[in-house]
Every structure is written in C-alpha cells, then in structure tokens.
Design a protein around this motif. Structure first.
Motif, short mmCIF file in Angstrom:
data_model
loop_
_atom_site.label_atom_id
_atom_site.label_comp_id
_atom_site.label_asym_id
_atom_site.label_seq_id
_atom_site.Cartn_x
_atom_site.Cartn_y
_atom_site.Cartn_z
N ALA A 183 2.08 9.52 -5.74
CA ALA A 183 2.36 10.89 -5.23
C ALA A 183 3.44 11.44 -6.06
O ALA A 183 3.52 12.56 -6.43
CB ALA A 183 2.52 10.83 -3.72
N VAL A 184 4.53 10.54 -6.41
CA VAL A 184 5.84 11.17 -6.67
C VAL A 184 5.99 10.93 -8.28
O VAL A 184 6.40 11.93 -8.90
CB VAL A 184 6.95 10.20 -6.19
N ASP A 185 5.64 10.03 -8.98
CA ASP A 185 5.68 9.77 -10.25
C ASP A 185 4.54 10.36 -11.09
O ASP A 185 3.48 9.94 -10.97
CB ASP A 185 5.62 8.24 -10.69
N ARG A 186 4.57 11.63 -11.73
CA ARG A 186 3.52 12.01 -12.59
C ARG A 186 3.17 11.71 -13.79
O ARG A 186 2.22 11.78 -14.34
CB ARG A 186 4.08 13.56 -12.93
N ALA A 187 3.80 10.53 -14.05
CA ALA A 187 3.72 9.71 -15.25
C ALA A 187 2.43 8.82 -15.26
O ALA A 187 1.92 8.24 -16.00
CB ALA A 187 4.72 8.99 -16.11
N ILE A 188 2.17 8.55 -13.53
CA ILE A 188 1.14 7.45 -13.40
C ILE A 188 -0.07 8.40 -13.20
O ILE A 188 -0.15 9.10 -12.18
CB ILE A 188 1.52 6.76 -12.09
N PRO A 189 -1.27 8.07 -13.95
CA PRO A 189 -2.41 8.70 -13.77
C PRO A 189 -3.01 8.54 -12.37
O PRO A 189 -2.83 7.32 -11.75
CB PRO A 189 -3.21 8.33 -14.94
N VAL A 190 -3.66 9.14 -11.73
CA VAL A 190 -4.24 9.34 -10.43
C VAL A 190 -5.23 8.03 -10.39
O VAL A 190 -5.48 7.36 -9.61
CB VAL A 190 -4.92 10.42 -9.94
N ILE A 191 -5.94 7.82 -11.55
CA ILE A 191 -6.99 6.86 -11.56
C ILE A 191 -6.38 5.53 -11.73
O ILE A 191 -6.92 4.83 -11.08
CB ILE A 191 -7.98 7.02 -13.04
N GLU A 192 -5.33 5.30 -12.20
CA GLU A 192 -4.51 3.94 -12.11
C GLU A 192 -4.25 3.49 -10.56
O GLU A 192 -4.31 2.56 -10.37
CB GLU A 192 -3.31 4.14 -13.16
N ILE A 195 0.66 -1.30 0.03
CA ILE A 195 0.09 0.15 -0.09
C ILE A 195 0.83 1.31 -0.02
O ILE A 195 0.45 2.28 -0.74
CB ILE A 195 -1.06 -0.10 1.27
N GLY A 196 1.95 1.19 0.88
CA GLY A 196 2.80 2.38 0.89
C GLY A 196 3.74 2.51 -0.50
O GLY A 196 3.59 4.05 -0.98
N ASP A 197 3.93 1.54 -1.04
CA ASP A 197 4.67 1.69 -2.43
C ASP A 197 3.64 2.30 -3.42
O ASP A 197 3.96 3.11 -4.15
CB ASP A 197 4.77 0.35 -2.78
N ILE A 198 2.52 1.76 -3.62
CA ILE A 198 1.40 2.23 -4.34
C ILE A 198 1.18 3.72 -4.13
O ILE A 198 1.24 4.60 -5.09
CB ILE A 198 0.11 1.33 -4.54
N GLY A 199 0.89 4.15 -2.91
CA GLY A 199 0.79 5.58 -2.52
C GLY A 199 1.99 6.39 -3.30
O GLY A 199 1.85 7.56 -3.67
N ALA A 200 3.03 5.97 -2.74
CA ALA A 200 4.40 6.70 -3.11
C ALA A 200 4.52 6.77 -4.45
O ALA A 200 5.15 8.06 -5.19
CB ALA A 200 5.55 6.09 -2.30
N ALA A 201 4.41 5.68 -5.18
CA ALA A 201 4.59 5.61 -6.89
C ALA A 201 3.47 6.98 -7.26
O ALA A 201 3.90 7.61 -8.01
CB ALA A 201 4.33 4.42 -7.30
#
Length: 196
Positions: free
Chosen positions: A23-32, A15-21
């Motif tokens: 929050a930090v990586d702008r290439a990942i859409p929020v919906i994903e 859960i922490g890894d998904i949340g951090a990814a």
C-alpha cells in the motif's frame, strides 16, 4: 496481547507487513504483493494442517492451558506465565459474575486467553461474615493496600490489618484481599502450592 499465541502474533505481523508494504511503497507492483499474500496464506494453511494432525507440532506452536486458580487460591507463579496480572484475573472473574475468587474450584487460562472455571458448591463455606456497604473491590493487591478501595466500603485499614493478623500472616504475604458480595473477606497469599 495476552490472548495471542506467538504463532498468531507472527502471522498477523507478516500479513500486516506485506499489506502495508504494497500500500505504501509504489515501487512494489501490486501483483507481487498479491503473490506474497497468497504464499503467506498457503504457509498458514500448511502450519494449520500440521497442527491438526501432529501433536508435537501443535505443542510447539500453541501454548498449553495454565491452571491459575486451584481450590479458591490464586496460583501467582502460574499466572505470571500467562502474562496476566491479578487485576486481569479479577476482571475476567467479574465478567463471569464471580466477585469472590474463593468460590472457584478450578480456573484455567486456555491457549486462546479465555478463562475456564469450575465453581464450588455453596455448601461448606466457613469464612467469617462482615457487614459492608459495597463489595467486589480489591482492598489489597500484591501486598499493597489500595487506599481508594476504602472510600465506599465502610471499612477501615485497621479492620483489614487486624483480620490479616488474626490469620497469622503479614500484609506483604497477601497477594489479593477482596470483600465478596456476601460480605466475606477473601484473602489469597503468595505461597500457594498445588499438591500432586
């Protein structure tokens, strides 16, 4: 960390890894990121349901409780299985206002890391009594004398070594030695065994 099961640790890490990814990586859409968190939550609920209704699954995911004190003796081999040290165990006992491990009939580290204890009755104590200024501090841990413990105890190392020798054991055999609030010397050796 000792209070976390492997399952709890992995769930928190995912859960922490998904949340951090997200929050930090702008290439990942929020919906994903939201879909990933929902999928992770569903996965956790499925595992929890399996543990609730399936004993083998529960045993696989959650550790069994471990007995660490039996009849006033610390079981070092069992203690090491819980990733606790003698210092951790003594701290848990002090939090329960128990300064003498010899007063514990049964001590069990539960799967969540909590210590469950059953105390002995006060009757039937037969240990020798000593007069001291301060108690509850360990004088010996894992066969080594704790020098700073003697600063306020009003005791000497010679006194301790004499009392250990009178019990026909060597210093290297002592896992922990504590002066209790009642002024008694509690000594636990390494070779504790629990009969079946």
């Amino acid at each position: 960390m000792a209070q976390l099961t492997l399952y709890d640790y992995v769930v928190g890490l995912v859960i922490g890894d998904i949340g951090a990814a997200v929050a930090v990586d702008r290439a990942i859409p929020v919906i994903e990121g939201a879909v990933s968190l929902v999928a992770c939550t569903v996965w956790i609920l499925i595992f929890n349901f399996a543990m609730l209704h399936n004993v083998p699954a529960r045993k696989l995911i959650e550790p069994d409780p471990v007995m660490v004190i039996y009849n006033g003796r610390i079981l070092e081999n069992n203690l090491s299985k819980t990733y606790y040290t003698v210092n951790n165990l003594l701290e848990l006992l002090r939090e329960r206002e128990i300064f003498d491990p010899g007063r514990v009939s049964l001590g069990i580290i539960e799967s969540d890391g909590e210590l469950s204890i059953v105390q002995k009755d006060r009757a039937g104590e037969n240990t020798e009594t000593f007069h001291v200024h301060m108690s509850g501090r360990a004088l010996v841990i894992d066969g080594r004398i704790i020098d700073r413990a003697f600063e306020h105890q009003g005791l000497s190392k010679d006194w301790l070594l004499d009392n250990i020798a009178r019990r026909n054991i060597g210093l290297e055999e002592v896992m922990v030695a504590v002066v209790t609030p009642e002024g008694k010397l509690y000594i636990d050796t390494r070779d504790d065994r629990v009969g079946t």
